[in-house]
Motif scaffolding. Structure first.
Motif, PDB file in Angstrom:
ATOM      1  N   LYS A 180      -4.082   6.197  -8.911  1.00 36.95           N
ATOM      2  CA  LYS A 180      -4.668   7.413  -9.461  1.00 36.95           C
ATOM      3  C   LYS A 180      -4.155   7.571 -10.876  1.00 36.95           C
ATOM      4  O   LYS A 180      -2.965   7.395 -11.138  1.00 36.95           O
ATOM      5  CB  LYS A 180      -4.274   8.632  -8.625  1.00 36.95           C
ATOM      6  CG  LYS A 180      -4.849   9.934  -9.158  1.00 36.95           C
ATOM      7  CD  LYS A 180      -4.469  11.110  -8.295  1.00 36.95           C
ATOM      8  CE  LYS A 180      -5.078  12.378  -8.866  1.00 36.95           C
ATOM      9  NZ  LYS A 180      -4.753  13.548  -8.066  1.00 36.95           N
ATOM     10  N   LYS A 181      -5.051   7.893 -11.781  1.00 37.51           N
ATOM     11  CA  LYS A 181      -4.662   8.085 -13.171  1.00 37.51           C
ATOM     12  C   LYS A 181      -4.225   9.535 -13.352  1.00 37.51           C
ATOM     13  O   LYS A 181      -4.986  10.458 -13.102  1.00 37.51           O
ATOM     14  CB  LYS A 181      -5.819   7.743 -14.107  1.00 37.51           C
ATOM     15  CG  LYS A 181      -5.406   7.551 -15.533  1.00 37.51           C
ATOM     16  CD  LYS A 181      -6.536   6.955 -16.335  1.00 37.51           C
ATOM     17  CE  LYS A 181      -6.045   6.538 -17.695  1.00 37.51           C
ATOM     18  NZ  LYS A 181      -7.098   5.885 -18.460  1.00 37.51           N
TER      19      LYS A 181
ATOM     20  N   GLY B 142      -8.525  14.563  -0.348  1.00 40.91           N
ATOM     21  CA  GLY B 142      -8.535  15.342  -1.572  1.00 40.91           C
ATOM     22  C   GLY B 142      -7.742  14.728  -2.713  1.00 40.91           C
ATOM     23  O   GLY B 142      -7.782  15.241  -3.821  1.00 40.91           O
ATOM     24  N   ILE B 143      -7.032  13.627  -2.474  1.00 43.65           N
ATOM     25  CA  ILE B 143      -6.231  13.023  -3.544  1.00 43.65           C
ATOM     26  C   ILE B 143      -7.129  12.469  -4.653  1.00 43.65           C
ATOM     27  O   ILE B 143      -6.776  12.482  -5.812  1.00 43.65           O
ATOM     28  CB  ILE B 143      -5.259  11.943  -2.999  1.00 43.65           C
ATOM     29  CG1 ILE B 143      -4.247  11.549  -4.073  1.00 43.65           C
ATOM     30  CG2 ILE B 143      -5.984  10.719  -2.521  1.00 43.65           C
ATOM     31  CD1 ILE B 143      -3.226  12.594  -4.354  1.00 43.65           C
TER      32      ILE B 143
ATOM     33  N   GLN C 245      -7.315   3.588   6.653  1.00 48.18           N
ATOM     34  CA  GLN C 245      -6.511   4.733   6.213  1.00 48.18           C
ATOM     35  C   GLN C 245      -7.168   5.418   5.008  1.00 48.18           C
ATOM     36  O   GLN C 245      -7.258   6.645   4.961  1.00 48.18           O
ATOM     37  CB  GLN C 245      -5.105   4.253   5.864  1.00 48.18           C
ATOM     38  CG  GLN C 245      -4.124   5.352   5.598  1.00 48.18           C
ATOM     39  CD  GLN C 245      -2.723   4.803   5.336  1.00 48.18           C
ATOM     40  OE1 GLN C 245      -2.526   3.625   5.085  1.00 48.18           O
ATOM     41  NE2 GLN C 245      -1.755   5.683   5.394  1.00 48.18           N
ATOM     42  N   VAL C 246      -7.661   4.627   4.059  1.00 49.42           N
ATOM     43  CA  VAL C 246      -8.312   5.194   2.878  1.00 49.42           C
ATOM     44  C   VAL C 246      -9.639   5.845   3.275  1.00 49.42           C
ATOM     45  O   VAL C 246      -9.939   6.969   2.856  1.00 49.42           O
ATOM     46  CB  VAL C 246      -8.512   4.110   1.791  1.00 49.42           C
ATOM     47  CG1 VAL C 246      -9.359   4.643   0.635  1.00 49.42           C
ATOM     48  CG2 VAL C 246      -7.154   3.608   1.289  1.00 49.42           C
TER      49      VAL C 246
ATOM     50  N   GLN D 112     -13.486  13.154   2.782  1.00 52.85           N
ATOM     51  CA  GLN D 112     -13.862  14.426   3.400  1.00 52.85           C
ATOM     52  C   GLN D 112     -15.169  14.334   4.167  1.00 52.85           C
ATOM     53  O   GLN D 112     -15.290  14.878   5.252  1.00 52.85           O
ATOM     54  CB  GLN D 112     -13.932  15.523   2.334  1.00 52.85           C
ATOM     55  CG  GLN D 112     -12.566  15.870   1.782  1.00 52.85           C
ATOM     56  CD  GLN D 112     -12.605  16.920   0.690  1.00 52.85           C
ATOM     57  OE1 GLN D 112     -13.670  17.354   0.253  1.00 52.85           O
ATOM     58  NE2 GLN D 112     -11.432  17.325   0.240  1.00 52.85           N
ATOM     59  N   ASN D 113     -16.172  13.660   3.600  1.00 57.25           N
ATOM     60  CA  ASN D 113     -17.472  13.547   4.267  1.00 57.25           C
ATOM     61  C   ASN D 113     -17.473  12.346   5.205  1.00 57.25           C
ATOM     62  O   ASN D 113     -17.890  11.249   4.835  1.00 57.25           O
ATOM     63  CB  ASN D 113     -18.602  13.438   3.247  1.00 57.25           C
ATOM     64  CG  ASN D 113     -19.962  13.343   3.901  1.00 57.25           C
ATOM     65  OD1 ASN D 113     -20.095  13.491   5.120  1.00 57.25           O
ATOM     66  ND2 ASN D 113     -20.989  13.092   3.114  1.00 57.25           N
TER      67      ASN D 113
END
Length: 182
Positions: A46-47, A60-61, A85-86, A91-92
């Motif tokens: 994540k940037k 939400g990450i 896991q990812v 969410q959807n």
């Protein structure tokens, strides 16, 4: 975000041991690629403030699309448990693409019936999703149910034609009884 999406789409360069190497591409064609970032299983890049960091996978990450792209790439790289896991952090959970790669990861990890269940869920939402039909057919080939695989092949033919990659791949799996490694 554009850079992270590029990262997600084409970024998996090397899979080894307990980490995955992600390469972040620059925003323009003439800029140098950003440094390669290694994340451990259970993390995603994540940037944050223009710096790439590995963060724990959780809902939400990252936006769903970015999590999907990373989960898909992990699945295609053979990191099935990590991919699951990812994908589970999305969410959807009714997105047919998420269901498809959840099925794919389960099938490739040896949980054939679970995989088939996810493909069927994806197709219940989008009957024209020919990639899910291909993977479902490959699951049927692996289960020795060539009759059911041929039904999926006919559905792909009706929706995408015999020249489609999905038709060709499933046709080859049916003919040989072997599902090609992706």
């Amino acid at each position: 975000m554009k850079t992270l999406l590029c990262l997600s789409l084409a970024a998996f360069l090397v899979a080894s041991g307990s980490s995955m190497t992600f390469a972040a591409g620059g925003d323009s064609g003439d800029s140098a690629p950003e440094p390669v970032k290694k994340c451990k299983k259970g993390e995603v890049p994540k940037k944050v403030a223009n710096i790439w960091k590995c963060v724990k996978v959780e809902t939400g990450i990252l936006p769903d699309e970015e999590l999907y792209q990373q989960g898909r790439a992990l699945a295609k790289a053979g990191e099935y448990e990590w991919a699951l896991q990812v994908l589970a952090a999305i969410q959807n959970q009714n997105d047919p693409r998420v269901l498809n790669y959840t099925g794919y990861s389960n099938r490739k990890a040896g949980r054939l019936e679970i995989g088939i269940t996810y493909y069927r869920k994806a197709l219940a939402i989008d009957p024209n999703f020919v990639l899910a039909r291909e993977y479902l057919g490959e699951g049927y080939v692996a289960a020795g149910r060539i009759d059911l695989a041929k039904l999926e092949l006919n559905e792909i033919k009706a929706r995408a034609g015999t020249g489609s990659e999905e038709y060709q791949d499933l046709s080859r799996a049916i003919a040989t009884g072997v599902v090609a490694a992706d």
